[in-house]
Every structure is written in structure tokens, then in C-alpha cells.
Motif scaffolding. Sequence first.
Motif, PDB file in Angstrom:
ATOM      1  N   SER A 164       0.772  -1.145   0.119  1.00 43.54           N
ATOM      2  CA  SER A 164      -0.027   0.068  -0.144  1.00 43.54           C
ATOM      3  C   SER A 164       0.986   1.322   0.169  1.00 43.54           C
ATOM      4  O   SER A 164       1.748   1.687   0.644  1.00 43.54           O
ATOM      5  CB  SER A 164      -0.900  -0.102   1.376  1.00 43.54           C
ATOM      6  N   GLY A 165       0.437   2.127  -1.102  1.00 42.55           N
ATOM      7  CA  GLY A 165       1.156   3.545  -0.824  1.00 42.55           C
ATOM      8  C   GLY A 165       2.665   3.526  -1.373  1.00 42.55           C
ATOM      9  O   GLY A 165       3.303   2.697  -2.119  1.00 42.55           O
ATOM     10  N   GLU A 166       3.650   4.159  -0.339  1.00 41.40           N
ATOM     11  CA  GLU A 166       4.822   4.293  -0.665  1.00 41.40           C
ATOM     12  C   GLU A 166       5.791   3.230  -0.421  1.00 41.40           C
ATOM     13  O   GLU A 166       5.378   2.092   0.073  1.00 41.40           O
ATOM     14  CB  GLU A 166       5.393   5.490   0.331  1.00 41.40           C
ATOM     15  N   ARG A 167       6.808   3.140  -1.325  1.00 45.17           N
ATOM     16  CA  ARG A 167       7.755   2.019  -1.417  1.00 45.17           C
ATOM     17  C   ARG A 167       9.034   2.280  -1.268  1.00 45.17           C
ATOM     18  O   ARG A 167       9.790   1.034  -1.279  1.00 45.17           O
ATOM     19  CB  ARG A 167       7.396   1.465  -2.701  1.00 45.17           C
ATOM     20  N   TRP A 168       9.648   3.422  -1.095  1.00 41.19           N
ATOM     21  CA  TRP A 168      10.862   3.625  -0.761  1.00 41.19           C
ATOM     22  C   TRP A 168      11.334   3.307   0.655  1.00 41.19           C
ATOM     23  O   TRP A 168      10.739   3.994   1.636  1.00 41.19           O
ATOM     24  CB  TRP A 168      11.348   5.032  -1.206  1.00 41.19           C
ATOM     25  N   ILE A 169      12.611   2.899   0.795  1.00 40.83           N
ATOM     26  CA  ILE A 169      13.072   2.700   2.098  1.00 40.83           C
ATOM     27  C   ILE A 169      14.369   3.637   1.994  1.00 40.83           C
ATOM     28  O   ILE A 169      15.289   3.452   1.149  1.00 40.83           O
ATOM     29  CB  ILE A 169      13.568   1.355   2.525  1.00 40.83           C
ATOM     30  N   VAL A 170      14.360   4.833   2.652  1.00 41.67           N
ATOM     31  CA  VAL A 170      15.460   5.880   2.565  1.00 41.67           C
ATOM     32  C   VAL A 170      16.360   5.668   3.679  1.00 41.67           C
ATOM     33  O   VAL A 170      16.104   5.595   4.977  1.00 41.67           O
ATOM     34  CB  VAL A 170      14.922   7.268   2.837  1.00 41.67           C
ATOM     35  N   ALA A 171      17.611   5.091   3.270  1.00 38.82           N
ATOM     36  CA  ALA A 171      18.751   4.840   4.229  1.00 38.82           C
ATOM     37  C   ALA A 171      19.525   6.020   4.382  1.00 38.82           C
ATOM     38  O   ALA A 171      20.115   6.518   3.254  1.00 38.82           O
ATOM     39  CB  ALA A 171      19.556   3.604   3.733  1.00 38.82           C
ATOM     40  N   LEU A 172      19.750   6.378   5.450  1.00 35.19           N
ATOM     41  CA  LEU A 172      20.478   7.611   5.784  1.00 35.19           C
ATOM     42  C   LEU A 172      21.788   7.564   5.796  1.00 35.19           C
ATOM     43  O   LEU A 172      22.239   6.394   6.112  1.00 35.19           O
ATOM     44  CB  LEU A 172      19.906   8.418   6.977  1.00 35.19           C
ATOM     45  N   ARG A 173      22.701   8.479   5.112  1.00 29.57           N
ATOM     46  CA  ARG A 173      24.200   8.323   5.392  1.00 29.57           C
ATOM     47  C   ARG A 173      24.824   9.579   5.479  1.00 29.57           C
ATOM     48  O   ARG A 173      24.024  10.726   5.692  1.00 29.57           O
ATOM     49  CB  ARG A 173      24.626   7.635   3.870  1.00 29.57           C
ATOM     50  N   GLY A 174      26.079   9.465   5.856  1.00 28.09           N
ATOM     51  CA  GLY A 174      26.966  10.929   6.146  1.00 28.09           C
ATOM     52  C   GLY A 174      26.949  11.046   7.514  1.00 28.09           C
ATOM     53  O   GLY A 174      28.043  11.773   8.032  1.00 28.09           O
ATOM     54  N   GLU A 191      26.687   1.171   5.379  1.00 31.52           N
ATOM     55  CA  GLU A 191      26.363   1.237   3.964  1.00 31.52           C
ATOM     56  C   GLU A 191      25.802   0.176   3.336  1.00 31.52           C
ATOM     57  O   GLU A 191      26.020  -1.149   3.849  1.00 31.52           O
ATOM     58  CB  GLU A 191      27.774   1.537   3.333  1.00 31.52           C
ATOM     59  N   PRO A 192      25.054   0.305   2.370  1.00 30.14           N
ATOM     60  CA  PRO A 192      24.278  -0.906   1.560  1.00 30.14           C
ATOM     61  C   PRO A 192      25.435  -1.561   0.685  1.00 30.14           C
ATOM     62  O   PRO A 192      25.340  -1.711  -0.460  1.00 30.14           O
ATOM     63  CB  PRO A 192      23.253  -0.058   0.983  1.00 30.14           C
ATOM     64  N   LEU A 220      20.449   8.284   1.078  1.00 26.20           N
ATOM     65  CA  LEU A 220      20.553   9.983   1.026  1.00 26.20           C
ATOM     66  C   LEU A 220      21.090  10.282   2.256  1.00 26.20           C
ATOM     67  O   LEU A 220      21.124   9.797   3.370  1.00 26.20           O
ATOM     68  CB  LEU A 220      18.982  10.245   0.739  1.00 26.20           C
ATOM     69  N   ASP A 221      21.578  11.440   1.877  1.00 29.83           N
ATOM     70  CA  ASP A 221      22.180  12.253   3.253  1.00 29.83           C
ATOM     71  C   ASP A 221      21.423  13.351   3.576  1.00 29.83           C
ATOM     72  O   ASP A 221      20.838  14.144   2.811  1.00 29.83           O
ATOM     73  CB  ASP A 221      23.469  13.159   2.359  1.00 29.83           C
ATOM     74  N   PRO A 222      20.729  13.202   4.773  1.00 27.90           N
ATOM     75  CA  PRO A 222      19.734  14.117   5.268  1.00 27.90           C
ATOM     76  C   PRO A 222      20.206  15.728   5.305  1.00 27.90           C
ATOM     77  O   PRO A 222      19.290  16.548   4.890  1.00 27.90           O
ATOM     78  CB  PRO A 222      19.507  13.743   6.620  1.00 27.90           C
ATOM     79  N   ARG A 223      21.645  16.002   5.267  1.00 23.74           N
ATOM     80  CA  ARG A 223      22.187  17.465   5.241  1.00 23.74           C
ATOM     81  C   ARG A 223      21.646  17.969   3.918  1.00 23.74           C
ATOM     82  O   ARG A 223      21.917  19.108   3.822  1.00 23.74           O
ATOM     83  CB  ARG A 223      23.619  17.276   5.511  1.00 23.74           C
ATOM     84  N   GLN A 224      21.556  17.122   2.985  1.00 24.01           N
ATOM     85  CA  GLN A 224      21.409  17.882   1.664  1.00 24.01           C
ATOM     86  C   GLN A 224      19.825  17.799   1.138  1.00 24.01           C
ATOM     87  O   GLN A 224      19.274  17.971   0.151  1.00 24.01           O
ATOM     88  CB  GLN A 224      22.076  16.915   0.613  1.00 24.01           C
ATOM     89  N   LEU A 225      18.952  17.335   2.051  1.00 29.97           N
ATOM     90  CA  LEU A 225      17.531  17.147   1.912  1.00 29.97           C
ATOM     91  C   LEU A 225      16.838  18.364   2.749  1.00 29.97           C
ATOM     92  O   LEU A 225      17.159  18.802   3.787  1.00 29.97           O
ATOM     93  CB  LEU A 225      16.837  15.772   2.697  1.00 29.97           C
ATOM     94  N   GLU A 226      15.645  18.990   1.999  1.00 31.96           N
ATOM     95  CA  GLU A 226      14.721  19.708   2.637  1.00 31.96           C
ATOM     96  C   GLU A 226      13.597  19.238   3.330  1.00 31.96           C
ATOM     97  O   GLU A 226      12.952  19.603   4.093  1.00 31.96           O
ATOM     98  CB  GLU A 226      14.130  20.655   1.688  1.00 31.96           C
TER      99      GLU A 226
END
Lengths: 431, 246
Positions: free
Chosen positions: A139-149, A154-155, A179-185
Motif C-alpha cells: 500500500s502506498g509508498e515503496r521507498w526505504i530511505v537509508a540515511l548516510r553521512g 553502508e548498503p 540519501l544524506d539528510p544534510r542535503q535534503l529539505e
Amino acid sequence: MTIRRWLFYALLLTALVLSLRVAERHTWQVDVTANRINSVSAAAAHALDSLPASLEIDVYVPDLAVQRAEIDRLLAPYRAHHTDTRLRFIDPVARPDLARAAGVDRHGELHLRSGEREEIVGRPSTAAIDAALNRLALSGERWIVALRGHGEAEPDASPNGIGRYVEAVEARGYRVVSLDPRQLERFPDNTALVLVAAPTQAYETHSQALLAAYLDAGGALLWLAADTLPPLGDASSALGLLPGYVVDAAAARYGLDAPDNAIVDTYPDALGSALASHSVIHRARPLHWDGDDGWRLAGTLASSAQSWNETGELRGRIARDPESGERSGPHDVGLLLQRVDGDRPARVAVVTGTGFIANGQLGLGANLGLAVALTNWLSGNDRLAAPEPAPDLELTWSPQTGAALAILSIAILPAAYLAAGLWRRARRRRP
Amino acid sequence: MIARIARHEWHRQRAGLTFWLLLAAGQMTVAWLAFAQLEAFADIAPRLKAGGATLGATDLVVMPTFNSLLLVLLLGTPLLAMGSIAGEAHSGRLALWLASPLSASRIIVGKVLGLWLGLLPLVASASVTLAALGIGVALDPARLALAVAAMLIVSLWLAAVTVWLSSLFDRPAAALTASYAVLLFLWLLDTFSGDATSWRTWALLPHVQPMLRGLLRAQDLTYFAATALTALLLTMRGLDRRRGRA
């Protein structure tokens, strides 16, 4: 006489052919296996039951009887389980317009549709169809966002990496992006779950605010806590770590030499009933949760009653020292939290330790099943069970027992049979 | 009377060295393959477990070894069966059987059961060896039981077919050659034909593999029952014709 003889042979052959044909067309079968491996897998059955609408399957294959029969046979268990399934064979040679419109790349392609969703299986196989059904049912979203930085795992395929976990969840229909959270809004809209895999550095203010906003919006967070804990807003003070590492004497029962392995063998209902074995959480930290009005405790993962939080060196002979603040178990090494309010309440799972989903630890006990069950619970796909791993993947006998059995069956038994034969022959030849 | 003939046939088997050689060689082959595959499995088991594999020791060790046992039976049964009628004809004892008041059906059923009794020690010994792996691995008991049942069914079927082929010749060597030709043809038939061809119905392996996978199907039971019954009827018919000529 000759005619009667040939008539007998002809009738016998006819009866034989007919009986085989009838048995093939009107057959029954019983799947006696414990895991029901000849039936639709548990994961596929759950996916089929969770489909939002009827299932339509278009098979783009030329009008070749053999190929169509093979695909028909492959799909038979799925169609038997989900009777609201429509199967359509389309010959891409005779109807290139339909094949072009559907974007068909190769002959034999399967297009599975349910409602607005569609999945394509390039090379039909049970595993590929199961994964496609899982994706259709999610149902709905499908991404797993693994944070890095921040020193997260690491994957990749290294022992501390989480490459195997990524493979396992992607086979079940999720997509893992790093994804690096420092580069995300803000996190992408189709984020099903944010994974924070044992960061070694604290998150700076921007990243913490990003996660807090994501949870306020009903997000889901899997936090593997080495030393740091997730930002829970006002409830952050309710969550804490006790001093030391969990030492569990129950680990020895499962052949683990290191004492700093917490054994979890009971699971909260929220994780479903598929977890039947123990999980191993390496270098787990004991958690304490004081309760908060905004969050509900949906379940805990606790070490055994034989555990304690060891504050001293994990070397040599160790024992619990109450005077150092070491408390006897069970200790909570994982918590499942859910926001009380909101249409889509946020879910957070905190599991301590250096990462039970790391490549080097995922194969221990039921760690893989636990990781998938947590992922499904967090992303709101609780009903989707993981395919059950085979129950006979572990050799539990000692090398001595194995060697004794091998010598007995490869050498001693055949020698005894041969000796019996020679003895009988010698006895017969004796005058 | 059938039991008496079966017992006589069974004693005849045990008296020869061929039976014991087959039993020893069969047991050694099956055990060797089982433990060799178990060693390979033990090497990859941690990776399989980490990957959440759905195939375990039952699929990767036990069932492939049952498949090897099937090949041992396929190669061994003609050795025991060649003497059952062709051997009797060659030695001149068949005339005594034909002169007796016993019906052809009793003689044939007795000989088939006697030959089957001769195959049972190998099936039992190999099955116990494979079941013993359960000491160290959590095998699926229902699946193991079905695989043993499959071996019992196939060995009875092999006995019926090879006794029929033995009845077609007066020389054991000819019966042995014919048995190998027919059985190996049936063994390989499914590799010559695709999944949906009608020839596949006659192939041996597509009727054994489902049982080794834990699937009991009516069409497989019918295959073994119908072809074995046909072999029995043809053997009886052949013996009656010999009796008529005598």
C-alpha cells in the motif's frame, strides 16, 4: 487365434493410454510438505489477499502451445488461490499494436494489473511473480530511505554493511535509496520508511528537525541504536539507555561463544506470527522507556531472564555486580512505538546494538525474519509476511557424530552386507 | 501359494552373491553421495540462511540422494530380474513351472513379489541412512515418508516391468540388455521431449520427481499402477502361450 491375440494387445494398450490420459486431466494432488512448497507461498497468498482489486494478467507470448502451457502451469496455483483473476494470452506477432501500447520488451512477458497498479515480469518464475505480487499489494509508498553521512552502515557487501538486508527487502517489493539528510529539505513523498543504521556521529540540528518533521507527518523510522537515540520530540526524554551492554547467558544454548549477544525469543503480536525462532542482537544496549502521553508502546524485544547489563570489561570470567548498577534481565533491547494521535500515526522501531541487520549478523537465528517483519510493520504492510525460510538450514550435530554416522553407513554397513554374502556362499559350498 | 512362490524367489535371490554385492554397492554409493552433498551443503548453509533461502537440506541433500537411489535401483533390478523367467527358461526349470497346476497369474505375482522383497533391503538400508541425517538437520518427516513410499512404489514397478521383459527371452543376458534399454529409455524420455508433449506422459522421472518434492498426485499413482498392471497381464499372457506350446 491371431486376431484374438492382437485384439487383446490393442485393448490393453487402449486401456493403458486412456487411464493415463484420464488421470492427467482429472487429477488431484496433496502437498505433504511442512512449508507447503508446492502451493502458493505464504507471501504470495498474503499479497493476493491484500490486492486492492481483481487481478488481471496479460501474457505476451506467441501462439506456441508449449510456451503457453508452461506459463499456464506456472500461474495455475495463483489462479486457484485468487479466483478473481483474469488471464489473457496476447500474441505480440499477431497484435503488434497491443504489444507496442503495453511497451512489451520481450516474448513471454507478464503484465500484472490490479486497479491502477501494474507490475511487469520479464522472465516468468515463481520468485519473480511472488515479488511482483508483493509490489502490487504494497500500500502506498515503496521507498526505504537509508540515511548516510553520519557513519551509518553502508548498503554494501562488507561484514558491517547492510547489502543482504537491502537484497531481502527489494525482493519483497521495496526499493532502498541512500540519501544524506544534510542535503535534503524533506524526505521524498513515496518514502515508506527511513532507516538509520547505527550512526557513529550525532545528527546535527537540521537532520534532527528533518526527522522530527517527517515523524510529525506520520512517517516511519527504523533506528538501529549503537549510542544515539532517535529524536522523538517532546518524548525524547522518556527514552534512554541504561549503562553497559546486555550480556545473555542464554546465548551459549545457541552455540554463541561471545557473551555480549542478547537472545530474543518472544515477539510482539505487531510483528505477526511468522517468527518462530530466536533472534540475536549483538552488543545490545538496555533501553528504558518511561512512557509518554503522545506515544503508545506497541511491543518490545527483550533479552532472556538470564541476562544483565554488564558495565565492566567483556573479557574473561564475568558475573553480575549489583553494586555497579547491573540489573538482572530481561532487558528491553528493542522498542516498537506508535504515535497515539493522527490519521496516520507515526511508527518508530528502535533496536540497539551494532546492527542486527548487518551482513555478518543477518544470518544469525531469525534476524532476517525480524528485519523483514519490522520493515513490514513500520511501512504499514503488516499483513505481508516474508516467505518462510527453509527449516532445515542448520546442521546441529557435532563433527564426531557426523563422522561416526558417515563411517557406519559408507564403510561398516556395506562391509557387513558383503561379508554376509560371502559367508552364505562359503556355507553353501561346504560339503 | 503366491506367498510361497515369493518366498522361494526371495531365498533364491539371497543365495546368490549378486544380491549381496548389489546391496553393499548400493548402500555405499547412496551413503557416499549423501555425505558428500551434506559436506557441500554445510559450506553454503550460512549463506543460504542469511539469504532466507527456501531450500534446505531436504531439498539439497536428501532428495537428490533419493534420486541417486532410484538410479541404483534402475541399474540393479535387471541384474536380479534376469534370472526370474529367462534364467528358468535357460536352465530348463521353466518347463517344471509350466507343468505344475499353478495358474500363470500366481506364478507371475509370486515372482514379482519375490523380486520386490529382494529390493526392499536396499531401499530400507538407504532410507534409514538418509533418515539418520535427521539427527543433525530438521528434516521434513512427511516429505521423507513420501520419498520412501515413492521408492517402494518404484521398486515394485521395476520388479513388474523387469519380470515382464525377462519373460520375453530364454537367455538372461538378452533379458538384461532389454531391461536396460527400456528402463534407460524411460529414464531419459523426458529430456528428449518438452513439457507439454504427449511423450512426457510415458517418461519415468516426471512421475517420480513430484513425490520427491512432497507432492502426491493421482496421475503418478495411476502411471505406476497402470503400467505395472499392463506388464503383469502381458507376462501372464506370455506364460500362457508358452504353456500352450508346451
